[in-house]
Design a protein around this motif. Structure first.
Motif, PDB file in Angstrom:
ATOM      1  N   ASP A 282       0.821  -1.202   0.000  1.00  0.00           N
ATOM      2  CA  ASP A 282       0.000   0.000   0.000  1.00  0.00           C
ATOM      3  C   ASP A 282       0.863   1.265   0.000  1.00  0.00           C
ATOM      4  O   ASP A 282       2.100   1.199  -0.037  1.00  0.00           O
ATOM      5  N   ALA A 283       0.202   2.406   0.045  1.00  0.00           N
ATOM      6  CA  ALA A 283       0.913   3.681  -0.068  1.00  0.00           C
ATOM      7  C   ALA A 283       1.879   3.919   1.090  1.00  0.00           C
ATOM      8  O   ALA A 283       2.855   4.657   0.951  1.00  0.00           O
ATOM      9  N   LEU A 284       1.612   3.290   2.251  1.00  0.00           N
ATOM     10  CA  LEU A 284       2.483   3.468   3.410  1.00  0.00           C
ATOM     11  C   LEU A 284       3.565   2.399   3.513  1.00  0.00           C
ATOM     12  O   LEU A 284       4.323   2.370   4.473  1.00  0.00           O
TER      13      LEU A 284
ATOM     14  N   GLU B 217       0.107  -6.270   2.111  1.00  0.00           N
ATOM     15  CA  GLU B 217      -1.148  -6.817   2.619  1.00  0.00           C
ATOM     16  C   GLU B 217      -1.810  -7.697   1.575  1.00  0.00           C
ATOM     17  O   GLU B 217      -1.436  -7.686   0.395  1.00  0.00           O
ATOM     18  N   VAL B 218      -2.815  -8.452   2.043  1.00  0.00           N
ATOM     19  CA  VAL B 218      -3.514  -9.424   1.199  1.00  0.00           C
ATOM     20  C   VAL B 218      -4.986  -9.044   1.132  1.00  0.00           C
ATOM     21  O   VAL B 218      -5.602  -8.713   2.156  1.00  0.00           O
ATOM     22  N   GLY B 219      -5.544  -9.083  -0.058  1.00  0.00           N
ATOM     23  CA  GLY B 219      -6.963  -8.837  -0.254  1.00  0.00           C
ATOM     24  C   GLY B 219      -7.562  -9.908  -1.137  1.00  0.00           C
ATOM     25  O   GLY B 219      -6.862 -10.742  -1.718  1.00  0.00           O
ATOM     26  N   GLY B 220      -8.883  -9.893  -1.235  1.00  0.00           N
ATOM     27  CA  GLY B 220      -9.569 -10.880  -2.051  1.00  0.00           C
ATOM     28  C   GLY B 220     -10.098 -12.032  -1.223  1.00  0.00           C
ATOM     29  O   GLY B 220     -10.025 -12.038   0.004  1.00  0.00           O
ATOM     30  N   PRO B 221     -10.628 -13.054  -1.890  1.00  0.00           N
ATOM     31  CA  PRO B 221     -11.247 -14.190  -1.180  1.00  0.00           C
ATOM     32  C   PRO B 221     -10.190 -15.117  -0.587  1.00  0.00           C
ATOM     33  O   PRO B 221      -9.531 -15.869  -1.305  1.00  0.00           O
ATOM     34  N   VAL B 222     -10.021 -15.064   0.729  1.00  0.00           N
ATOM     35  CA  VAL B 222      -9.037 -15.899   1.431  1.00  0.00           C
ATOM     36  C   VAL B 222      -9.800 -16.862   2.336  1.00  0.00           C
ATOM     37  O   VAL B 222     -10.412 -16.442   3.325  1.00  0.00           O
ATOM     38  N   ASP B 223      -9.789 -18.163   1.977  1.00  0.00           N
ATOM     39  CA  ASP B 223     -10.445 -19.152   2.834  1.00  0.00           C
ATOM     40  C   ASP B 223      -9.451 -19.663   3.880  1.00  0.00           C
ATOM     41  O   ASP B 223      -8.309 -19.187   3.966  1.00  0.00           O
ATOM     42  N   ALA B 224      -9.897 -20.645   4.667  1.00  0.00           N
ATOM     43  CA  ALA B 224      -9.071 -21.120   5.780  1.00  0.00           C
ATOM     44  C   ALA B 224      -7.771 -21.747   5.285  1.00  0.00           C
ATOM     45  O   ALA B 224      -6.702 -21.551   5.871  1.00  0.00           O
TER      46      ALA B 224
ATOM     47  N   TRP C 286      -7.392  -8.022   8.676  1.00  0.00           N
ATOM     48  CA  TRP C 286      -6.298  -7.422   7.911  1.00  0.00           C
ATOM     49  C   TRP C 286      -5.152  -8.415   7.920  1.00  0.00           C
ATOM     50  O   TRP C 286      -4.598  -8.748   8.970  1.00  0.00           O
ATOM     51  N   ILE C 287      -4.804  -8.923   6.736  1.00  0.00           N
ATOM     52  CA  ILE C 287      -3.711  -9.883   6.587  1.00  0.00           C
ATOM     53  C   ILE C 287      -2.529  -9.136   5.990  1.00  0.00           C
ATOM     54  O   ILE C 287      -2.625  -8.596   4.877  1.00  0.00           O
ATOM     55  N   ARG C 288      -1.403  -9.121   6.710  1.00  0.00           N
ATOM     56  CA  ARG C 288      -0.245  -8.355   6.246  1.00  0.00           C
ATOM     57  C   ARG C 288       1.030  -8.982   6.773  1.00  0.00           C
ATOM     58  O   ARG C 288       1.018  -9.799   7.706  1.00  0.00           O
ATOM     59  N   LEU C 289       2.162  -8.573   6.172  1.00  0.00           N
ATOM     60  CA  LEU C 289       3.471  -8.959   6.685  1.00  0.00           C
ATOM     61  C   LEU C 289       3.858  -8.053   7.845  1.00  0.00           C
ATOM     62  O   LEU C 289       3.361  -6.917   7.931  1.00  0.00           O
ATOM     63  N   PRO C 290       4.727  -8.492   8.740  1.00  0.00           N
ATOM     64  CA  PRO C 290       5.193  -7.617   9.826  1.00  0.00           C
ATOM     65  C   PRO C 290       5.874  -6.372   9.261  1.00  0.00           C
ATOM     66  O   PRO C 290       6.454  -6.383   8.175  1.00  0.00           O
TER      67      PRO C 290
ATOM     68  N   ASP D 150       5.557  -4.540  -7.811  1.00  0.00           N
ATOM     69  CA  ASP D 150       6.540  -3.946  -6.914  1.00  0.00           C
ATOM     70  C   ASP D 150       7.147  -4.980  -5.973  1.00  0.00           C
ATOM     71  O   ASP D 150       8.217  -4.772  -5.415  1.00  0.00           O
ATOM     72  N   LEU D 151       6.447  -6.120  -5.786  1.00  0.00           N
ATOM     73  CA  LEU D 151       6.933  -7.167  -4.894  1.00  0.00           C
ATOM     74  C   LEU D 151       7.749  -8.221  -5.625  1.00  0.00           C
ATOM     75  O   LEU D 151       8.163  -9.207  -5.017  1.00  0.00           O
ATOM     76  N   ARG D 152       7.964  -8.033  -6.912  1.00  0.00           N
ATOM     77  CA  ARG D 152       8.738  -8.993  -7.692  1.00  0.00           C
ATOM     78  C   ARG D 152      10.187  -8.579  -7.827  1.00  0.00           C
ATOM     79  O   ARG D 152      10.937  -9.153  -8.584  1.00  0.00           O
ATOM     80  N   GLY D 153      10.581  -7.541  -7.109  1.00  0.00           N
ATOM     81  CA  GLY D 153      11.949  -7.052  -7.233  1.00  0.00           C
ATOM     82  C   GLY D 153      12.939  -8.041  -6.690  1.00  0.00           C
ATOM     83  O   GLY D 153      12.629  -8.978  -5.966  1.00  0.00           O
TER      84      GLY D 153
END
Length: 520
Positions: A11-13, A17-24, A45-49, A80-83
């Protein structure tokens, strides 16, 4: 079929993070990749530390995308995460150097030296091609990751087909189970394409790494495991040579079934090969004597203040315990690489870094971790032992009308013999096994945890005896619920419940515990 992708973005900050349909199941894969789940209003909210560094975030986001893709989830990974270096391998349990920071092996001299590994005939063991080795290790780790995801998906499908007695019945169930196993067996094609062409190179790198280590008793066991994988490799090549081009689905399935035990062996022990092969890189240069003395003092002071927070831990080739720990001083947080058990006089600072990723890349590489029981295999077929859940037993008690029915549920819960052990003995086995693991850690904290878990196991044994005694008392009472406790109608509103008698029945002395419950 899934259509909307799982989105992994920054995100801008700067938060990943993860969005979309996340099942168990997807959430479990994300957690394995290091993502955290935080409850929020209207969702999670699913995100990395935070503050782990972009390189670390890119690596773990890519690992999550790899696992999700292997599990057939559509994934949209932010460009941007493929660097960084193009790799789909998982981060190791102890961090590794990035390929561009990995020290290359020196070219072997023409004549063997004191550090040149020799084979049984006294000849120098040739080094694998240096530039390829980090890539091959990545491929091997990626194979284990993909194998574990495919195996977990197969086991999940089989568990959904089993009844409460752990059996798969009916033609439809048996067909679905065979289809799940056939899909699992196709992981042999992945091994054939990614690992098999370089299996000998990886095994040679692992063997030569052992030769350069300080001698240790467990090196013989490592060598035996490497020879076991060499045998599996030869068997794989024999099966492929016998059926090089299957002409139909049935022949392909038969070949994959023949390959399965050997590709499973590689998945189970691949971490031993990859960890040993990576021993050929050198850690960062040591601190100067004055700098190390200063940092040792700061680390000991932080430990006594309770401001030294361990993050990761492993053993190196010299037998030292290596720890990554956060040193907290005011608003400042520094990552230390430590050798020795925390809090002891032998604790030594090997380096200090701004991010955990950077610290991991500069640490001494880990050697293969041990196992609690050497005869247990993580990818072996699961036991078909039947199991009764506490949820089913509670439902049985709620539906009961006679005390004998409740007694049956309690006796099942504490049943400790036969194929249908109850939940309490299973919990006791879990606690006792955890105590065994803690004792095997051979650390002061591990021994304290083992003592605590051992005491809990004894308390649970006493609890099981008391539950059994209460069950026998209910069984002997042959009581029934009073008639004023009527069930509610299904369609009409319930009638007002009549109040029970204000005078309780006389309290009778309980039947003394005779110990017969232990003989049941």
């Amino acid at each position: 079929m899934r259509s909307d992708p799982i989105r992994i973005t920054r995100d801008a900050l700067g938060a990943v993070e993860v969005g979309g349909p996340v099942d168990a199941f997807a959430a479990g894969l994300l957690a394995r990749a290091g993502f955290e789940t935080h409850p929020m209003l209207g969702g999670v909210w699913i995100r990395l530390p935070f503050d782990m560094g972009e390189a670390w975030e890119n690596e773990h986001a890519g690992w999550a995308a790899t696992m999700l893709t292997a599990a057939r989830y559509p994934v949209d990974l932010d460009p941007d995460l493929r660097g960084g270096p193009a790799t789909t391998s998982p981060p190791a349990s102890a961090p590794r150097r990035a390929p561009d920071a990995t020290a290359m092996w020196p070219a072997p001299p023409n004549q063997p030296t004191a550090r040149t590994p020799l084979n049984a005939t006294g000849e120098a063991i040739p080094h694998p091609t240096t530039p390829e080795l980090p890539v091959l290790i990545d491929r091997l780790r990626d194979y284990r990751l993909r194998f574990s995801v495919i195996h977990l998906r197969c086991e999940t499908a089989l568990n959904q087909l089993r009844d409460r007695h752990r059996n798969i019945v009916g033609s439809d169930g048996l067909s679905a189970a065979q289809a799940a196993r056939d899909e699992r067996n196709r992981v042999a094609e992945l091994f054939r394409n990614t690992v098999l062409p370089h299996a000998d190179t990886l095994l040679d790198a692992a063997r030569s790494a052992i030769e350069t280590m300080p001698p240790a008793p467990h090196h013989a066991a490592w060598r035996l495991l490497l020879e076991d994988l060499a045998h599996a490799t030869n068997e794989i090549r024999s099966v492929l040579a016998a059926a090089p081009s299957p002409t139909g689905q049935e022949q392909l399935k038969a070949r994959d079934m023949g390959l399965w035990p050997y590709v499973r062996a590689w998945a189970e022990h691949s971490s031993i090969v990859s960890d040993l092969a990576e021993q050929h890189r050198a850690p960062a240069a040591p601190l100067s004597a004055d700098e190390q003395r200063e940092w040792n003092d700061r680390a000991q002071a932080a430990w006594h203040r309770g401001e030294l927070d361990a993050s990761q831990r492993w053993h190196d080739a010299e037998g030292r315990m290596i720890t990554l720990a956060y040193l907290l001083e005011g608003d400042e947080s520094i990552i230390l690489v430590l050798a020795g058990e925390l809090g002891t006089p032998q604790m030594q600072v090997l380096g200090h870094y701004d991010t955990e990723y950077e610290a991991g890349q500069s640490s001494p590489p880990q050697v293969p971790a041990g196992v609690l029981r050497p005869d247990v295999h993580p990818f072996a077929p699961r036991s078909s032992e039947s199991e009764v859940s506490l949820k089913d037993l509670t439902r049985h008690v709620v539906a009961a009308q006679h005390s004998a029915d409740v007694a049956d549920a309690l006796l099942i819960a504490v049943e400790s013999e036969g194929s249908e052990r109850g939940p309490l003995p299973r919990l006791g086995e879990l606690i006792s096994t955890a105590a065994e693991f803690a004792q095997a850690l051979d650390t002061q904290r591990g021994w304290r945890s083992a003592a605590r878990l051992g005491a809990l196991a004894q308390q649970l044994d006493v609890l099981s005896r008391e539950v059994r005694a209460a069950a026998e008392e209910l069984e002997a009472a042959i009581d029934v619920l009073p008639p004023h406790r009527t069930p509610h109608p299904l369609f009409l509103p319930p009638a007002p419940r009549s109040a029970p008698s204000a005078t309780p029945p006389p309290c009778l002395p309980g039947r003394p515990y005779s110990g017969s419950a232990l003989r049941r």
